[in-house]
Design an enzyme around this catalytic site. Sequence first.
Site, mmCIF file in Angstrom:
data_model
loop_
_atom_site.group_PDB
_atom_site.id
_atom_site.type_symbol
_atom_site.label_atom_id
_atom_site.label_comp_id
_atom_site.label_asym_id
_atom_site.label_seq_id
_atom_site.Cartn_x
_atom_site.Cartn_y
_atom_site.Cartn_z
ATOM 1 N N HIS A 1 0.764 -1.083 -0.100
ATOM 2 C CA HIS A 1 -0.049 0.196 0.063
ATOM 3 C C HIS A 1 0.947 1.176 0.244
ATOM 4 C CE1 HIS A 1 -3.302 -2.772 1.076
ATOM 5 N NE2 HIS A 1 -4.040 -1.781 0.735
ATOM 6 N N LYS B 1 -0.583 4.845 4.663
ATOM 7 C CA LYS B 1 -1.771 4.059 5.223
ATOM 8 C C LYS B 1 -1.428 3.743 6.856
ATOM 9 C CE LYS B 1 -4.056 -0.486 4.616
ATOM 10 N NZ LYS B 1 -5.431 0.110 4.822
#
Length: 261
Positions: A147, A151
Amino acid sequence: MSIKVIIAGPRGKMGREAIQMIESTEHFQLVAYLDRKNKGRTNESAIPVYEDPDKCFAEVQADVLVDLTTPEVGFSHTESALKHGIRPVVGTSGFKPEEIDELKKLADEKKIGCIIAPNFAVGAVLLMQFAKMAAKYFPDVEIIEKHHDQKLDAPSGTAMKTLELIKENRTAKAQGHPNEIETLAGARGGESEGIRIHSVRLPGLVAHEEVLFGGNGQLLTIKHDSMNRQSFMEGIKMSIDEVMKLDHLVYGLENLLELNN
Ligand SMILES: NC(=O)C1=CN([C@@H]2O[C@H](COP(=O)(O)OP(=O)(O)OC[C@H]3O[C@@H](n4cnc5c(N)ncnc54)[C@H](OP(=O)(O)O)[C@@H]3O)[C@@H](O)[C@H]2O)C=CC1
Ligand SMILES: O=C(O)C1=N[C@H](C(=O)O)C[C@H](O)C1
């Protein structure tokens, strides 16, 4: 009749995309924002902005809350919405299993719909289903999720849901060498029932997952990539429509899809 929607987290990456989707959907109507930076912020739109969820849900006539915030506040938003009879569609990841159970009980008590979806992208939902199928034949498995570096939670909600689905079909077994030693702490990733999850965070990434199954002389890799946040919008749209028909909590978009064909 239009479905009246409140968005929590409207300034976020997902919130901004969801606003566009809702505004361009004829039978959806945006009725309020739930945002922590209300004070001193110019609100050029006619949509009211609230900081206090209870006040928002008590004052605004709404059908659905779309929550795209953080694990800390997402739970209390969802709980408060259910108490006020507003149906939550939750994309926020990082809820603990006991929190999901608590929300399940509350939705049952109130007899209203609630959808918590670790991933709204249909491709990612299919990846999880394929991984569940493969786990029956390949008990040796590791998950790599990648990601963007903003995040907050690790592993991702999708990786945790993938793990849960794999466990439903996998015969429990120890993986790797029994005398394995980590010379750098964390090198082998997070572990649950012998399954490893590795979380990568880098700028340039959006949302990506690979599930690797190892067998005798073979490797099966199942992979999904979200290239942008539009990939999640069809799932949110579907969830807003479907949550209106439910009288209980559904955890995972797979429960709304026809997957048996
Ligand atoms: N299910 C799915 O398919 C997907 C889920 N997600 C999940 O959705 C969530 C949001 O992701 P993303 O948009 O990328 O994250 P962002 O950090 O871009 O957005 C989160 C927003 O929530 C806001 N926020 C924080 N606290 C509050 C509060 N008390 N009330 C209202 N808003 C608040 C933040 O404000 P501030 O800017 O001030 O911090 C921010 O604007 C994450 O949990 C992520 O994992 C993401 C993509 C897909
Ligand atoms: O934070 C994100 O970006 C994403 N979060 C969800 C998750 O934790 O799985 C869904 C998707 O992976 C994007």
